[in-house]
Design an enzyme around this catalytic site. Sequence first.
Site, PDB file in Angstrom:
ATOM      1  N   GLU A 106       0.819  -1.207   0.000  1.00 47.86           N
ATOM      2  CA  GLU A 106       0.000   0.000   0.000  1.00 47.86           C
ATOM      3  C   GLU A 106       0.858   1.264   0.000  1.00 47.86           C
ATOM      4  O   GLU A 106       0.531   2.247  -0.670  1.00 47.86           O
ATOM      5  CB  GLU A 106      -0.946  -0.016   1.200  1.00 47.86           C
ATOM      6  CG  GLU A 106      -1.881  -1.228   1.237  1.00 47.86           C
ATOM      7  CD  GLU A 106      -1.239  -2.462   1.875  1.00 47.86           C
ATOM      8  OE1 GLU A 106      -1.911  -3.505   1.909  1.00 47.86           O
ATOM      9  OE2 GLU A 106      -0.077  -2.379   2.334  1.00 47.86           O
ATOM     10  N   ARG A 156      -3.075 -10.547 -16.141  1.00 46.98           N
ATOM     11  CA  ARG A 156      -2.815 -11.839 -16.789  1.00 46.98           C
ATOM     12  C   ARG A 156      -1.357 -11.996 -17.180  1.00 46.98           C
ATOM     13  O   ARG A 156      -1.019 -12.641 -18.166  1.00 46.98           O
ATOM     14  CB  ARG A 156      -3.735 -11.983 -17.995  1.00 46.98           C
ATOM     15  CG  ARG A 156      -5.224 -11.866 -17.618  1.00 46.98           C
ATOM     16  CD  ARG A 156      -6.144 -11.766 -18.812  1.00 46.98           C
ATOM     17  NE  ARG A 156      -5.968 -12.879 -19.711  1.00 46.98           N
ATOM     18  CZ  ARG A 156      -5.906 -12.745 -21.041  1.00 46.98           C
ATOM     19  NH1 ARG A 156      -6.006 -11.549 -21.604  1.00 46.98           N
ATOM     20  NH2 ARG A 156      -5.748 -13.804 -21.789  1.00 46.98           N
ATOM     21  N   GLY A 158      -1.163  -9.456 -20.452  1.00 47.69           N
ATOM     22  CA  GLY A 158      -1.770  -8.142 -20.291  1.00 47.69           C
ATOM     23  C   GLY A 158      -2.802  -8.114 -19.186  1.00 47.69           C
ATOM     24  O   GLY A 158      -2.681  -8.808 -18.171  1.00 47.69           O
ATOM     25  N   ASP A 182       1.984  -3.501  -7.526  1.00 46.32           N
ATOM     26  CA  ASP A 182       1.646  -2.251  -6.847  1.00 46.32           C
ATOM     27  C   ASP A 182       1.741  -1.082  -7.825  1.00 46.32           C
ATOM     28  O   ASP A 182       0.896  -0.169  -7.811  1.00 46.32           O
ATOM     29  CB  ASP A 182       2.594  -2.006  -5.675  1.00 46.32           C
ATOM     30  CG  ASP A 182       2.613  -3.157  -4.695  1.00 46.32           C
ATOM     31  OD1 ASP A 182       1.570  -3.821  -4.537  1.00 46.32           O
ATOM     32  OD2 ASP A 182       3.664  -3.394  -4.069  1.00 46.32           O
ATOM     33  N   ASP A 221      11.673  -1.911  -5.152  1.00 43.04           N
ATOM     34  CA  ASP A 221      10.224  -1.874  -5.341  1.00 43.04           C
ATOM     35  C   ASP A 221       9.742  -0.559  -5.944  1.00 43.04           C
ATOM     36  O   ASP A 221       8.663  -0.511  -6.533  1.00 43.04           O
ATOM     37  CB  ASP A 221       9.509  -2.062  -3.989  1.00 43.04           C
ATOM     38  CG  ASP A 221       9.599  -3.486  -3.466  1.00 43.04           C
ATOM     39  OD1 ASP A 221      10.449  -4.240  -3.982  1.00 43.04           O
ATOM     40  OD2 ASP A 221       8.839  -3.833  -2.558  1.00 43.04           O
TER      41      ASP A 221
END
Length: 371
Positions: free
Chosen positions: A49, A239, A243, A295, A331
């Site tokens: 988050e 997916r 995509g 994210d 990240d």
Amino acid sequence: MSGTPARTAADAATSDVVCLGESMVTFLPSQPGRLADVPSFVRGIGGAESNVACALAAAGHRAAWVSRVGADGFGDHLVAAISAYGVDTSAVRRDPTRPTGIYFRTATDRAADVHEVAYYRAGSAASAMSPANVPYEALLAGRVLHLSGITAALSADCLALLRELTAPRPGRPLVSFDVNHRPGLWRDGDASPDVLLDLARGADLVFVGEDEAEEAWGISGAEAIRAALPEPAVLVVKRGAEGATVFSAPRRGTGPAHLSETGTGPAHPCGTGTDTVTTVPALRVDVVAPVGAGDAFAAGFLSATLRGLPVRDRARHGHLMAAAALTVPGDLTDPPARDRADHLAALDDVAWGRLRLGPGWTGDDTEVRST
């Protein structure tokens, strides 16, 4: 919290997006190899988050992060590092008795057998979040409230908080939920698949990977996932290299007009219209480290949603933000400039399919390759 008077999103919108969840200090290896063999680590930050909040703030949005950290040096570092991205951390609370979570990981691909992650988060400050101690006013202070299934797995109190926030209530912000199925986090006896499905059904916008839907619910294929999750106004099925497929229903309910008029209205009460189904191919990317992409995709999609862009362009901005994360070791990274991302997202299908993005592609002076 359940007794708090309802406020409308218009009353509370001091942020574009409020993100709730645990962030941890991350130790990244100085070289590939087993954790037992890595001689040193570089300190970073990580948390689904807070990653979304940082990416949105770097993209020019007003983002806030709500959580709990320990009254320790790692907590100081987390708050300072996330604030440095321009994220509002004023609602982060310090826990005097519980530590800030940390984790170590290897440099190899998460899908590889040799990949290791060592979490030290049991009993962390964030795991003590509950309906009683999280500042509810801060959670309402945005057009969008972004949550993930990771928080629900941290403790019974955290799960109770997620149930409160995904329950239908008048005037709530648009609720975005990333399923983020992490079976290793769930406590013995907890039915994590059923819990995550229930939470997702209460959200307005849901992100779920096709692979995690198969693992958690035994459901294969985007259409079958939509059949299991008919309530959210927008469902994004990621997916992988194929995509993303986005199911968007007509406006539902009476939620934030500035969002629901673009097809992201609240899920309750359910509408009866027919979905629009939009499939957007992924980009070809020279991957440096396969971390943070999910994210980043959510941040890109939310950014374009806040700007009222068409569904295809929302998914394309998600892919572009994911490509920025995939082409750096950690990240987090700076996203491409908005005008550059808009230009790429507006390409015709042939030009989009020819793009190939590698390290450094987000720089203003770096040429984007086509093949």
